[in-house]
Write an enzyme that holds these catalytic residues in place. Sequence first.
Site, PDB file in Angstrom:
ATOM      1  N   HIS A 159     -23.861 -25.404 -20.416  1.00 30.22           N
ATOM      2  CA  HIS A 159     -24.926 -24.712 -21.174  1.00 30.22           C
ATOM      3  C   HIS A 159     -26.317 -24.747 -20.499  1.00 30.22           C
ATOM      4  CE1 HIS A 159     -25.160 -28.839 -22.523  1.00 30.22           C
ATOM      5  NE2 HIS A 159     -24.354 -28.697 -23.540  1.00 30.22           N
ATOM      6  N   HIS A 191     -21.895 -27.700 -37.933  1.00 32.26           N
ATOM      7  CA  HIS A 191     -22.408 -28.705 -38.880  1.00 32.26           C
ATOM      8  C   HIS A 191     -22.504 -28.021 -40.228  1.00 32.26           C
ATOM      9  CE1 HIS A 191     -23.518 -31.518 -35.683  1.00 32.26           C
ATOM     10  NE2 HIS A 191     -24.042 -30.506 -35.030  1.00 32.26           N
ATOM     11  N   HIS A 236     -16.430 -27.840 -29.947  1.00 31.65           N
ATOM     12  CA  HIS A 236     -16.385 -29.117 -30.675  1.00 31.65           C
ATOM     13  C   HIS A 236     -15.645 -28.851 -31.987  1.00 31.65           C
ATOM     14  CE1 HIS A 236     -19.711 -30.934 -28.199  1.00 31.65           C
ATOM     15  NE2 HIS A 236     -20.060 -29.664 -28.091  1.00 31.65           N
ATOM     16  N   PHE A 237     -14.423 -29.391 -32.115  1.00 34.78           N
ATOM     17  CA  PHE A 237     -13.634 -29.120 -33.326  1.00 34.78           C
ATOM     18  C   PHE A 237     -13.582 -30.324 -34.273  1.00 34.78           C
ATOM     19  CE2 PHE A 237     -10.902 -25.255 -31.729  1.00 34.78           C
ATOM     20  CZ  PHE A 237     -12.025 -24.444 -31.803  1.00 34.78           C
ATOM     21  N   ARG A 238     -14.266 -31.417 -33.925  1.00 36.28           N
ATOM     22  CA  ARG A 238     -14.645 -32.467 -34.884  1.00 36.28           C
ATOM     23  C   ARG A 238     -13.529 -33.353 -35.416  1.00 36.28           C
ATOM     24  NH1 ARG A 238     -19.669 -31.947 -33.096  1.00 36.28           N
ATOM     25  NH2 ARG A 238     -20.925 -30.375 -34.099  1.00 36.28           N
ATOM     26  N   ASN A 257     -16.822 -35.844 -28.376  1.00 37.30           N
ATOM     27  CA  ASN A 257     -17.734 -36.561 -29.283  1.00 37.30           C
ATOM     28  C   ASN A 257     -17.269 -36.460 -30.738  1.00 37.30           C
ATOM     29  OD1 ASN A 257     -18.390 -33.802 -29.219  1.00 37.30           O
ATOM     30  ND2 ASN A 257     -20.550 -34.157 -29.702  1.00 37.30           N
ATOM     31  N   HIS A 274     -23.372 -32.667 -19.761  1.00 39.42           N
ATOM     32  CA  HIS A 274     -24.516 -32.224 -20.572  1.00 39.42           C
ATOM     33  C   HIS A 274     -25.747 -32.815 -19.900  1.00 39.42           C
ATOM     34  CE1 HIS A 274     -26.510 -31.520 -24.675  1.00 39.42           C
ATOM     35  NE2 HIS A 274     -27.446 -32.033 -23.890  1.00 39.42           N
ATOM     36  N   ASP A 312     -19.784 -23.437 -26.746  1.00 44.17           N
ATOM     37  CA  ASP A 312     -20.372 -24.663 -27.295  1.00 44.17           C
ATOM     38  C   ASP A 312     -20.354 -24.620 -28.821  1.00 44.17           C
ATOM     39  OD1 ASP A 312     -21.503 -27.136 -27.494  1.00 44.17           O
ATOM     40  OD2 ASP A 312     -23.450 -26.580 -26.691  1.00 44.17           O
TER      41      ASP A 312
HETATM   42  O1  DOR Z   1     -26.455 -28.927 -30.062  1.00 44.69           O
HETATM   43  C1  DOR Z   1     -25.464 -29.536 -29.684  1.00 44.69           C
HETATM   44  N1  DOR Z   1     -24.512 -29.924 -30.547  1.00 44.69           N
HETATM   45  N2  DOR Z   1     -25.325 -29.825 -28.384  1.00 44.69           N
HETATM   46  C2  DOR Z   1     -24.367 -30.659 -27.952  1.00 44.69           C
HETATM   47  O2  DOR Z   1     -24.308 -30.921 -26.777  1.00 44.69           O
HETATM   48  C3  DOR Z   1     -23.435 -31.290 -28.906  1.00 44.69           C
HETATM   49  C4  DOR Z   1     -23.285 -30.444 -30.081  1.00 44.69           C
HETATM   50  C5  DOR Z   1     -22.547 -31.120 -31.206  1.00 44.69           C
HETATM   51  O3  DOR Z   1     -21.520 -31.734 -30.957  1.00 44.69           O
HETATM   52  O4  DOR Z   1     -22.997 -31.023 -32.359  1.00 44.69           O
END
Ligand code: DOR
Length: 439
Positions: free
Chosen positions: A234, A309, A64-66, A96, A181, A305
């Site tokens: 996962h 944050h 996830h590179f946001r 996402n 997921h 994964d």
């Molecule tokens: O803990 C998680 N964080 N699981 C996920 O499936 C998404 C990910 C996130 O995008 O922060």
Amino acid sequence: MPETYDLLFKGGTVVNHDGIGARDLAVRDGRIAAIGTINAQSAGEVIEASGLTILPGVIDSQVHFREPGLTHKEDLETGSRGAVLGGVTTVFEMPNTNSNTTTPEALSDKVARAHHRMFCDFAFYVGGTEDNVDDIAELERLPGSAGIKVFIGSSTGTLLVDDEVNLERIIAKISRRAAFHAEDEARLNARKDLRIPGDPSSHPVWRDEEAALIATKRLVGLAEKHGKRVHVLHISTAAEMEYLSHHKEWASVEVTPHHLTLVAPDCYERLGTYCQMNPPVRDAKNQAGLWAGLANGTVDVLGSDHAPHTREEKEHPYPQSHSGMTGVQTLLPIMLDHVNAGRLSLERLVDLTSHGPQRLFGLRGKGRIAVGYDADLAIVDLNHPETITNERIASRCGWTPYHDKAVTGWPVGTVVRGTKVMWEGEILGAGAGETARFY
Ligand code: DOR
């Protein structure tokens, strides 16, 4: 005329499809041109690689590179810096973001942002939703698409397909292997009161083994009914692993380094909310089930994964704290340490990080050290002792759950399509990442 090459790795130990052995490796025009005993005079640049081990570059099929929208945590450039510092040469990035990657426009926007800015090669998953079911055939095939990803249980962001009717509509439409997921949303909602404020060790109690198993069984049942291939991301429970070992015809299986390495209750005592992840890190019994699946062949790939944050977001009191941890940069060091500890072989590691993703997802020209393939390489020193620290982490959020962990085995260099992009911890040159291609 003797053959000439752009780059030659002399005297390294190469891990490829025919085993582990001392071989020279020559690169021309970004591709592997020769393997064997090769004259050093034949190459523009010669890298003395004796004592080093050359692996196919790691393909991390879950990060996830946001970007766009959440770039205070990470962006495509910072995320890919972490990737190449850790020997990762291709990533599949998750949908996402904000906005979610659910349309052709959102996908092409990500590809444009990534092209020659990311340091590694890339593809992007497209989020499957009830609204874009009719576009799935197109969304799966667009340049840069890694296929469809569906959240059956809610996690970070708003993507969610929690009802069986829409899940089945999506599965009926997919033609590529799609990623899921798998946690059952109804059970998660029913058990919310089990979360103990301020106590992240209640996270795996709330999001329990049964929630994961119910969703995985529903998913595999629908895949079987429609004759489709699904990739279950996962896996965190021994029960799912046992179930999946009997359903390999339909389902491929990912495990993450954190589920293999961190364990409850210790991780929640040491790391608190920094260990909070969906699906959760669980107890030793479940972890043993994951290692068993890795040993017996049920597991197809490792994905990090990587889900960054900020510290502030992680330090909200549980359960307001965000779920996710960094991982793309530490995947290979953590797994090399497991190799050195005798928990898996180097060949099996390469099977999980390169050959496996290539076969499952139909990547063209990547994932193997063989003539004609892209020269994507992770050069590692298997004997190098090192300590993982927050300070080393390139992710914008600047932390790792493995801070202060001593490991043996460390990435020395990363080569993407024949170009050295990282050497001894330094990133060389500008980002030149390109779209991964699929069959
Ligand atoms: O803990 C998680 N964080 N699981 C996920 O499936 C998404 C990910 C996130 O995008 O922060």
